[in-house]
Design an enzyme around this catalytic site. Structure first.
Site, PDB file in Angstrom:
ATOM      1  N   ARG A 258      -4.944   6.585   8.643  1.00 35.51           N
ATOM      2  CA  ARG A 258      -4.142   5.438   9.088  1.00 35.51           C
ATOM      3  C   ARG A 258      -2.694   5.656   8.698  1.00 35.51           C
ATOM      4  NH1 ARG A 258      -8.181   0.421   7.368  1.00 35.51           N
ATOM      5  NH2 ARG A 258      -9.893   1.036   8.743  1.00 35.51           N
ATOM      6  N   ARG A 273      -3.251   2.298  -1.228  1.00 36.31           N
ATOM      7  CA  ARG A 273      -2.925   2.369   0.197  1.00 36.31           C
ATOM      8  C   ARG A 273      -2.460   3.784   0.515  1.00 36.31           C
ATOM      9  NH1 ARG A 273      -2.335  -1.951   3.315  1.00 36.31           N
ATOM     10  NH2 ARG A 273      -1.991  -3.309   1.505  1.00 36.31           N
ATOM     11  N   GLU A 347      -9.345  -6.375  -1.809  1.00 37.53           N
ATOM     12  CA  GLU A 347     -10.329  -6.004  -0.781  1.00 37.53           C
ATOM     13  C   GLU A 347     -10.789  -4.559  -0.919  1.00 37.53           C
ATOM     14  OE1 GLU A 347     -10.651  -5.098   3.959  1.00 37.53           O
ATOM     15  OE2 GLU A 347      -8.928  -6.261   3.259  1.00 37.53           O
ATOM     16  N   SER A 350     -15.011  -4.969   4.194  1.00 35.94           N
ATOM     17  CA  SER A 350     -14.895  -6.068   5.156  1.00 35.94           C
ATOM     18  C   SER A 350     -16.047  -5.990   6.150  1.00 35.94           C
ATOM     19  CB  SER A 350     -13.556  -6.035   5.890  1.00 35.94           C
ATOM     20  OG  SER A 350     -13.411  -4.862   6.636  1.00 35.94           O
ATOM     21  N   ARG A 388      -9.970   4.007  -2.734  1.00 33.72           N
ATOM     22  CA  ARG A 388      -9.809   2.632  -3.198  1.00 33.72           C
ATOM     23  C   ARG A 388     -10.932   2.201  -4.141  1.00 33.72           C
ATOM     24  NH1 ARG A 388      -7.829  -2.256   0.661  1.00 33.72           N
ATOM     25  NH2 ARG A 388      -6.118  -0.762   0.904  1.00 33.72           N
TER      26      ARG A 388
END
Length: 424
Positions: A258, A273, A347, A350, A388
C-alpha cells in the site's frame, strides 16, 4: 456495486448512506443516466425490430415497393448507428458512476467520521502495566537487533524495514499459528498472485477510489494487491456456482503493498504504517442470506479473537462507524489491540460484511434451491497482519532488561527461542 433497481427504489437511503460514509457521489445524476439509458435501449430495440422487418420484406416486395423499402433500410441503419453511439456514451458514464455508489450501512452502524467514533462492544484482558519505564517497539527492535529501519530505508526508501533473526522468526511464527488456526477451522489455504489485473481491483471494490493507494506496474499494466482478499474473491469471478458448493471458505497468505497515500508524516516511528507487509486473510463466499451472513461475520471475528487470546494480548472489539467502513461494507467490526507506546487500543484486524456488493462487480453467482441465479454474498477479515501484530507482542511482553518473552503459543515455531535477548 448496488443493484440499480435498489437504488431507484431507495434513492434517499442511498444518498444518506453515501453521506454518512463520506463519499461524494451524484445519485440524482446516476438516476438521470439510468432513465436515458433505458429510453435509448427501448428506442434501439424498436428501430432494430423495424430494420429486421424491412430486411425481411424487401425480397417479397414488388418492384414498385422495393426502392422505398431499401431507402428506409438505409435510414434505419444510420439511425441505429447513431442510437448505438449515444447508448454507448450514456452507458459508459452510467457504469462509471454506478461503480462509485457505496453500499448502504446497516442501521446498527454508528454514524461518525473517524475511529474515535467507533463503539466498543467487548474487551479481553487489561492494558499491561509495568513497574519500569517501558520501551516502544522501535527501541526494542534496535536493542534486540531484530528490526532495522535505517538500513532498509537506505536502499528502499521511507516506511521500509528489515526483520532480522528472531524478528523474522517471530513474524513467521505468528503467520504459521494463524494458518494453523484457519486450517483447523476448515478454511482452504490459497497462495495466489499479488500482481493482478485492473478488473480484479474493480471487482473487489478497491477501484475506482483506491487507485492512489495502489502500486501500478505500468509496463505490464498490473496492480499490487493490498490484501489477498483481492485474489481470494476473484477466484470465482464470472462463475455460476452450485448451492451445494457454498460456502467457500478461503484463507490467503501473502505479501501486501500500500502506498499509504495521504499519510505523510503520520506514524513515522516504528512499523505501524508501512508500504509492504505480510498478512493472513479470511474470505467467505456464501448464499445471499442476511442472517447467514451475520453468522459467518461473527465466525470470522471469533477466529481473530481465537488468535489474539492464544497470544494473550489485551484487545477490544468495536463497531466501526459509518466513516470508517469503506465503499462496499454494510457492517465492519474492528479488533483493536493494546499498544503501550501509543497508550491506546489500535486496529490490528477488520471484519467486513459486503452482502452482494463484490459479487455483482465480480460476476460471482450461484443457483439457489429453485434453480434461480443469484449473486452471492462475500465477507472478509484479517487474521494476522505483520509487522503491525508484532508491535503489541514486543511491547506487552517486554521485560525491564529489554528482553522480550516469546508468547508460549509461539515457542514451538521459534526453534527453541523462549526469550529474545538484547545484543551485547
Amino acid at each position: 456495486m448496488l443493484d440499480i433497481n435498489f437504488i431507484r427504489d431507495n434513492a434517499e437511503a442511498v444518498k444518506e448512506g453515501a453521506k454518512n460514509k463520506g463519499f461524494d457521489v451524484d445519485v440524482d445524476r446516476l438516476l438521470e443516466l439510468d432513465e436515458k439509458r433505458r429510453e435509448l435501449i427501448q428506442e434501439n430495440e424498436a428501430v432494430r425490430q423495424r430494420r429486421n422487418e424491412v430486411a425481411s420484406a424487401i425480397p417479397r416486395a414488388s418492384n414498385e415497393e422495393r426502392p422505398e423499402l431499401i431507402e428506409e433500410g438505409k435510414e434505419l441503419k444510420e439511425k441505429l448507428q447513431t442510437l448505438d453511439d449515444d447508448l454507448n456514451a450514456v452507458k459508459e458514464d452510467y457504469e462509471k458512476l454506478l461503480l462509485m455508489v457505496p453500499n448502504v450501512p446497516l442501521p446498527e452502524v454508528p454514524v461518525g467520521e473517524t475511529d474515535e467514533d467507533n463503539v466498543e462492544l467487548r474487551s479481553y484482558g487489561e492494558p499491561t502495566e509495568f513497574d519500569f519505564e517501558p520501551r516502544d517497539h522501535e527501541e526494542l527492535g534496535e536493542l534486540l537487533d531484530i528490526i532495522d529501519k535505517e538500513r532498509a530505508i537506505k536502499f528502499a526508501g521511507s516506511r521500509a524495514y528489515l526483520l532480522k533473526g528472531a524478528g523474522a522468526l517471530l513474524e513467521m511464527a505468528v503467520m504459521r499459528l494463524a494458518m494453523d488456526i484457519m486450517v483447523e477451522q476448515g478454511f482452504e489455504p490459497v497462495l495466489g498472485p499479488v500482481m493482478v489485473n485492473e478488473g480484479a481491483m474493480t471487482g473487489t471494490g478497491f477501484f475506482p477510489y483506491g487507485r492512489e493507494d495502489t502500486y501500478h506496474l505500468e509496463r505490464d499494466d498490473k496492480w499490487l494487491v493490498g490484501t489477498s482478499e483481492v485474489y481470494l474473491v476473484s477466484i470465482h469471478q464470472d462463475e455460476i456456482l452450485d448451492l451445494e458448493d457454498l460456502p467457500k471458505l478461503y484463507t490467503g497468505y501473502s505479501p501486501c503493498f500500500r502506498r499509504e497515500a495521504g499519510s505523510a508524516g503520520a506514524d513515522t516511528r516504528g512499523v505501524y504504517r508501512v508500504h509492504q507487509f505480510t498478512k493472513v486473510e479470511q474470505v467467505a463466499i456464501i448464499p445471499a442470506d442476511k442472517e447467514k451472513s451475520r453468522e459467518v461475520h461473527d465466525m470470522l471475528m471469533s477466529n481473530s479473537e481465537k488468535l489474539m487470546q492464544a497470544l494473550d494480548l489485551p484487545y477490544r472489539v468495536a463497531a466501526a462507524c459509518s466513516g470508517e467502513i469503506g465503499l462496499g461494507q454494510v457492517l465492519k467490526h474492528e479488533l483493536e489491540t493494546w499498544m503501550p507506546s501509543r497508550n491506546a487500543y489500535s486496529e490490528t484486524h477488520s471484519c467486513s460484511s459486503l452482502y452482494d456488493y463484490q459479487a455483482r462487480r465480480s460476476g460471482i453467482r450461484y443457483r439457489d434451491e429453485d434453480g434461480n441465479i443469484q449473486y452471492a454474498y462475500t465477507l472478509n477479515n484479517t487474521l494476522a497482519a505483520s509487522p503491525r501484530i508484532l508491535i503489541p507482542i514486543l511491547e506487552n511482553y517486554q521485560r525491564e532488561d529489554g528482553s522480550v518473552k516469546v508468547p508460549e503459543v509461539l515457542v514451538p515455531y521459534m526453534h527453541g527461542i523462549t526469550r529474545i535477548e538484547p545484543k551485547r
